[in-house]
Scaffold this motif. Sequence first.
Motif, mmCIF file in Angstrom:
data_model
loop_
_atom_site.group_PDB
_atom_site.id
_atom_site.type_symbol
_atom_site.label_atom_id
_atom_site.label_comp_id
_atom_site.label_asym_id
_atom_site.label_seq_id
_atom_site.Cartn_x
_atom_site.Cartn_y
_atom_site.Cartn_z
ATOM 1 N N LEU A 18 0.814 -1.211 0.000
ATOM 2 C CA LEU A 18 0.000 0.000 0.000
ATOM 3 C C LEU A 18 0.847 1.260 0.000
ATOM 4 N N THR A 19 0.335 2.293 -0.653
ATOM 5 C CA THR A 19 0.850 3.648 -0.482
ATOM 6 C C THR A 19 -0.267 4.488 0.119
ATOM 7 N N PHE A 20 0.105 5.476 0.913
ATOM 8 C CA PHE A 20 -0.890 6.232 1.667
ATOM 9 C C PHE A 20 -0.956 7.680 1.169
ATOM 10 N N ARG A 21 -2.157 8.168 0.961
ATOM 11 C CA ARG A 21 -2.350 9.591 0.691
ATOM 12 C C ARG A 21 -2.233 10.299 2.038
ATOM 13 N N ASN A 22 -1.327 11.237 2.135
ATOM 14 C CA ASN A 22 -1.057 11.837 3.432
ATOM 15 C C ASN A 22 -1.167 13.359 3.440
ATOM 16 N N GLN A 23 -1.678 13.937 2.343
ATOM 17 C CA GLN A 23 -1.865 15.381 2.272
ATOM 18 C C GLN A 23 -3.352 15.721 2.280
ATOM 19 N N ALA A 24 -3.654 16.954 2.602
ATOM 20 C CA ALA A 24 -5.042 17.422 2.526
ATOM 21 C C ALA A 24 -5.498 17.424 1.068
ATOM 22 N N PHE A 25 -6.815 17.249 0.889
ATOM 23 C CA PHE A 25 -7.392 17.304 -0.461
ATOM 24 C C PHE A 25 -8.276 18.544 -0.523
ATOM 25 N N ILE A 26 -7.793 19.588 -1.191
ATOM 26 C CA ILE A 26 -8.493 20.872 -1.238
ATOM 27 C C ILE A 26 -8.596 21.335 -2.686
ATOM 28 N N ASP A 27 -9.798 21.658 -3.110
ATOM 29 C CA ASP A 27 -10.058 22.182 -4.460
ATOM 30 C C ASP A 27 -9.519 21.257 -5.545
ATOM 31 N N GLY A 28 -9.690 19.946 -5.321
ATOM 32 C CA GLY A 28 -9.332 18.970 -6.337
ATOM 33 C C GLY A 28 -7.881 18.556 -6.363
ATOM 34 N N LYS A 29 -7.082 18.994 -5.381
ATOM 35 C CA LYS A 29 -5.654 18.665 -5.384
ATOM 36 C C LYS A 29 -5.211 18.244 -3.983
ATOM 37 N N PHE A 30 -4.225 17.340 -3.950
ATOM 38 C CA PHE A 30 -3.566 17.018 -2.689
ATOM 39 C C PHE A 30 -2.517 18.087 -2.401
ATOM 40 N N VAL A 31 -2.570 18.661 -1.204
ATOM 41 C CA VAL A 31 -1.655 19.743 -0.837
ATOM 42 C C VAL A 31 -1.180 19.540 0.594
ATOM 43 N N ALA A 32 0.037 19.977 0.875
ATOM 44 C CA ALA A 32 0.555 19.953 2.236
ATOM 45 C C ALA A 32 -0.153 21.017 3.064
ATOM 46 N N ALA A 33 -0.144 20.848 4.372
ATOM 47 C CA ALA A 33 -0.641 21.900 5.249
ATOM 48 C C ALA A 33 0.213 23.148 5.059
ATOM 49 N N ARG A 34 -0.407 24.320 5.118
ATOM 50 C CA ARG A 34 0.330 25.555 4.869
ATOM 51 C C ARG A 34 1.472 25.731 5.864
ATOM 52 N N SER A 35 1.270 25.224 7.073
ATOM 53 C CA SER A 35 2.309 25.334 8.092
ATOM 54 C C SER A 35 3.449 24.346 7.882
ATOM 55 N N GLY A 36 3.221 23.334 7.063
ATOM 56 C CA GLY A 36 4.191 22.272 6.889
ATOM 57 C C GLY A 36 4.157 21.232 7.988
ATOM 58 N N LYS A 37 3.277 21.409 8.976
ATOM 59 C CA LYS A 37 3.221 20.482 10.107
ATOM 60 C C LYS A 37 2.523 19.178 9.713
ATOM 61 N N THR A 38 2.908 18.108 10.387
ATOM 62 C CA THR A 38 2.285 16.806 10.176
ATOM 63 C C THR A 38 2.040 16.136 11.532
ATOM 64 N N PHE A 39 1.251 15.086 11.504
ATOM 65 C CA PHE A 39 1.091 14.220 12.666
ATOM 66 C C PHE A 39 1.185 12.779 12.182
ATOM 67 N N ASP A 40 1.526 11.883 13.092
ATOM 68 C CA ASP A 40 1.725 10.484 12.713
ATOM 69 C C ASP A 40 0.423 9.703 12.798
ATOM 70 N N SER A 41 0.160 8.926 11.774
ATOM 71 C CA SER A 41 -0.911 7.937 11.809
ATOM 72 C C SER A 41 -0.272 6.606 12.185
ATOM 73 N N ILE A 42 -0.697 6.022 13.307
ATOM 74 C CA ILE A 42 -0.040 4.854 13.889
ATOM 75 C C ILE A 42 -0.948 3.633 13.843
ATOM 76 N N ASN A 43 -0.392 2.517 13.437
ATOM 77 C CA ASN A 43 -1.117 1.246 13.448
ATOM 78 C C ASN A 43 -1.171 0.740 14.894
ATOM 79 N N PRO A 44 -2.359 0.688 15.525
ATOM 80 C CA PRO A 44 -2.419 0.305 16.938
ATOM 81 C C PRO A 44 -2.165 -1.174 17.180
ATOM 82 N N ALA A 45 -2.164 -1.972 16.132
ATOM 83 C CA ALA A 45 -1.880 -3.396 16.292
ATOM 84 C C ALA A 45 -0.386 -3.691 16.320
#
Length: 496
Positions: free
Chosen positions: A14-41
């Motif tokens: 799998l590959t993961f989409r990790n950017q916001a989807f705004i106005d038809g495009k994937f874009v990074a947050a304006r701040s450049g900040k991210t958070f981790d999505s963690i597999n709880p298993a």
Amino acid sequence: MLDHQGWKSRAAGLTFRNQAFIDGKFVAARSGKTFDSINPATDEVLASVAACDIEDIDLAVAAGRRAFEDGRWSRMAPGDRKAILLRLADLIRANLTELALLDSLDMGKLVADAATVDVPGSARFFQWHAEAIDKLYDEVAPTGPGDLALVRRVPLGVVGAVVPWNFPLDMATWKSAAALAAGNSVVLKPAEQSPLSALRLAELAAEAGVPDGVFNVVPGLGATAGRALGLHMDVDCLAFTGSTATGKLFMQYAGQSNLKQVWPETGGKSPNIVFADCEDLDKAADMAAFGIFFNQGEVCSANSRLYVERSIKDALVERLVERAKGMQPGDPLDPASRMGAIVDEKQTQAIMRFIEAGRDSADLATGGERVRIEGKGCFVQPTIFSDVKQGDPLARDEIFGPVLSVIPFDSEEEAVGMANDSIYGLAASVWTGSLSRACRVSDRLHVGTVSVNTVDALSAQTPFGGMKQSGFGRDLSLHSLDKYTALKTTWIKYGV
């Protein structure tokens, strides 16, 4: 259905989409900040996801407003909107394996459940709302000669949707399908614990033909992105599923901003009442176990309070203990597993605090331990407490985990009184062989849905929502369209 190795192999690719989807495009947050999505298993980081904030919410809402005002979706012919959403339903089905894996990896649910319940359900709900688009008629009010009063349902504009982590794709669908079917633009904020399937849904929506700006997904933290959406002056409606405390915050945000409509579907502590005249105690035990242990108990309408007539209590608890022992947690990617992982460490610890306190106040019939799979993960055994007191936190607070509280009763009056003795009113179940009792008790339960001789019944055709502090929003059915539309009267005088 894939086997264990098949699911693991597909997950690895799998590959993961990790950017916001705004106005038809994937874009990074304006701040450049991210958070981790963690597999709880497995405790592994799946992706670093864009952490949207006020500026990103502003961009998404502005895109939604432009799309609404120029009519690219809001004034599209109903049949054309229908065709696009039907294509989206088909694309969800075509990408079932990927979407099931995204939800399983992201929040720990069994991939088998995601593949047979969640993803097919999302496709079905998009299809159902799409089919309704060109079958809803407006009204002509009764007036005198020379007057024509047209009453129409019109889309509101920009709908903000904030959804929880327990059914990531399903909850995104419940809000978005109805809002889009009504002609609105949508800005969806998925829970920070489970953003991946919503981002993929946005991509599929674009592939289906939903125009740019109409469906936007803004991952982020509740205290930043969620709050910004709730306070936004150009959001016309906010639909929310989650905790009661957070639902109250969104209602405050509406009062502090533009008085936007807020439709909350919040907490629950659903009672399951089993009378001695229940005709099939084994079936009642099967469904009681399902009603609390399905999805690790992370279900707002989970039947977490089991009221049992005293004469059959021991027999039913014995059956439930047997079923719980056969529903131990395992690798969510293994189709043989009967229970998955709890969504994250914070929720796991909260569940364990309830269990530890319960050891001193009630009888622990089975379970009660945190476990790990191959030394990793957030797993809790299916847990049953017997002879719980009505005032015990086990019986009053929403635990949101695989913890069942069994409370005996001696009369119908007592059972109904205890079932209604809750701040919540989302759902309830009643088990009886008497039609009169089924109707009588159902009438007296202050909840949004009563399931008789089953648990947690729902369909696209019936509204889902609650009373009291379970909120007043309604998802599913034609009634769900009510909250995403406004009544507009056009009064025409003409010569006679």
